[in-house]
Write an enzyme that holds these catalytic residues in place. Structure first.
Site, PDB file in Angstrom:
ATOM      1  N   TYR A   1      -2.188   0.457   9.859  1.00 22.47           N
ATOM      2  CA  TYR A   1      -2.368  -0.230   8.576  1.00 22.47           C
ATOM      3  C   TYR A   1      -1.097  -0.160   7.743  1.00 22.47           C
ATOM      4  O   TYR A   1      -0.594  -1.174   7.244  1.00 22.47           O
ATOM      5  CB  TYR A   1      -3.545   0.394   7.823  1.00 22.47           C
ATOM      6  CG  TYR A   1      -3.654  -0.079   6.390  1.00 22.47           C
ATOM      7  CD1 TYR A   1      -3.883  -1.416   6.091  1.00 22.47           C
ATOM      8  CD2 TYR A   1      -3.536   0.824   5.333  1.00 22.47           C
ATOM      9  CE1 TYR A   1      -3.989  -1.842   4.774  1.00 22.47           C
ATOM     10  CE2 TYR A   1      -3.645   0.402   4.016  1.00 22.47           C
ATOM     11  CZ  TYR A   1      -3.862  -0.927   3.741  1.00 22.47           C
ATOM     12  OH  TYR A   1      -3.959  -1.355   2.444  1.00 22.47           O
TER      13      TYR A   1
ATOM     14  N   THR B   1       0.810  -1.213   0.000  1.00 22.21           N
ATOM     15  CA  THR B   1       0.000   0.000   0.000  1.00 22.21           C
ATOM     16  C   THR B   1       0.844   1.265   0.000  1.00 22.21           C
ATOM     17  O   THR B   1       1.959   1.281   0.550  1.00 22.21           O
ATOM     18  CB  THR B   1      -0.921   0.023   1.234  1.00 22.21           C
ATOM     19  OG1 THR B   1      -1.570   1.298   1.331  1.00 22.21           O
ATOM     20  CG2 THR B   1      -0.130  -0.178   2.514  1.00 22.21           C
TER      21      THR B   1
END
Length: 337
Positions: free
Chosen positions: A147, A123
């Site tokens: 995250y 990501t």
């Protein structure tokens, strides 16, 4: 490996949004593919007929060993994980377990099972709040939420395990994934999804009465967050090309950004939805969410130089129209539209 240089692939999270598009891309290109998914956020209907589905957890070593034996698995595309940034701030241990600890178990099983190639769904959140307008793969990795850290830790594990055990890997750092399969075979189906274009399409089809705009005071052209949106089918195509590159160069591992290299603000995205639907979505201004940077735009130079990747859907209105098409199809499937 078959006569065309293709190997059996296991897709983790293959019943989910991006994973199901990768399964389609693999099948369309005649790869042998199987799926493991615990169906906590994925849907069995997203998996094409004839693709084996193993319902279970990626940390289940015995199940993985059985899959590898039955399918002859030589490559893994790893999508399984949790992806909601604000939730990761509220519940970090869930993310370190689901995204990091379980990825470690999967990597260990892959090493024991003789898997040669590993493609990881990473990501742009690994970059945190970059000080450059467009981030390259060498931009400092300073995540601002669990995250991002959970994904960066998995990248590190892959690099170290690859060096020690001889498999190669590709970490693809996604920017904002949106849209749906142009042929309407799958799309973003998760209830309560937080992706902006998904939320906006739900509002456009009457499933929501407004769209919340989280943050209007960012240092951007209109004060709302700016993101680089990539069509999910272009992203899936990049995975297949990355796998081909790993097979062709078994000693080489790769880390690449996946984006188009241009950004749109939240308000610009909502304008696009209004344009495509010829209606006006109600917008409700809200405070910033925890863990959200003001701007994230990719520099995709490396992936374009490394892979013969030619995006087919690099247009915001096309991305929106495909997402909207899927939202209407989903409403029909669920009997609420």
């Amino acid at each position: 490996m078959d006569e065309n240089g293709k190997v059996p692939v296991l897709v983790t999270g293959g019943a989910g949004y991006i994973g199901s598009h990768a399964v389609l891309a693999l099948r369309d290109a005649a790869w042998s593919v199987a799926v493991i998914d615990n169906l906590s956020t994925g849907f069995a209907f997203a998996i094409p007929e004839g693709v084996p589905l193993y319902e279970g957890d990626i940390a289940d070593a015995d199940l993985l060993a059985r899959i590898f034996r039955e399918q002859g698995t030589k490559a893994i595309m790893h999508f399984a994980g949790s992806i909601v940034v604000p939730e990761s701030v509220e519940n970090p241990l869930k993310y370190y377990d689901n995204n990091t600890v379980k990825s470690r178990a999967l990597i260990e099983a892959a090493v024991k099972g003789g898997v040669d190639h590993f493609i990881f769904s990473s990501t742009a959140a690994t970059y945190g709040v970059p000080e450059v307008e467009a981030v390259t793969e060498d931009t400092p990795k300073e995540p601002i939420n669990p995250y991002g850290w959970s994904k960066l830790m998995t990248e590190r594990m892959l690099a170290d395990a690859s060096a020690a055990h001889g498999f190669n890997f590709c970490a693809l750092r996604y920017f904002n994934v949106a849209g749906a399969d142009p042929d309407g075979r799958t799309g973003q189906s998760t209830a309560g999804a937080t992706h902006l274009i998904k939320v906006a399409c739900e509002a456009a089809t009457g499933k929501r009465d407004h769209v919340a705009v989280f943050g209007t005071d960012f240092d951007t052209r209109d004060g709302t967050g700016v993101r680089d949106y990539i069509h999910v089918s272009d992203l899936a195509a990049a995975h297949v090309l990355a796998l081909e590159a790993l097979i062709e160069q078994p000693k080489c591992s790769l880390t690449m950004n996946c984006g188009y290299g241009r950004g749109f603000s939240v308000l610009e995205v909502l304008d696009a939805v209004d344009r495509v639907t010829n209606q006006t979505i109600v917008r409700r201004m809200e405070p910033r969410r925890a863990g959200d940077p003001g701007q994230l735009i990719s520099d995709p130079s490396r992936i374009r130089a490394t892979l013969p990747w030619q995006p087919r859907f690099a247009d915001l209105d096309i991305i929106v129209s495909h997402a909207l098409q899927w939202e209407r199809r989903l409403a029909e499937m669920r009997g609420d539209g």
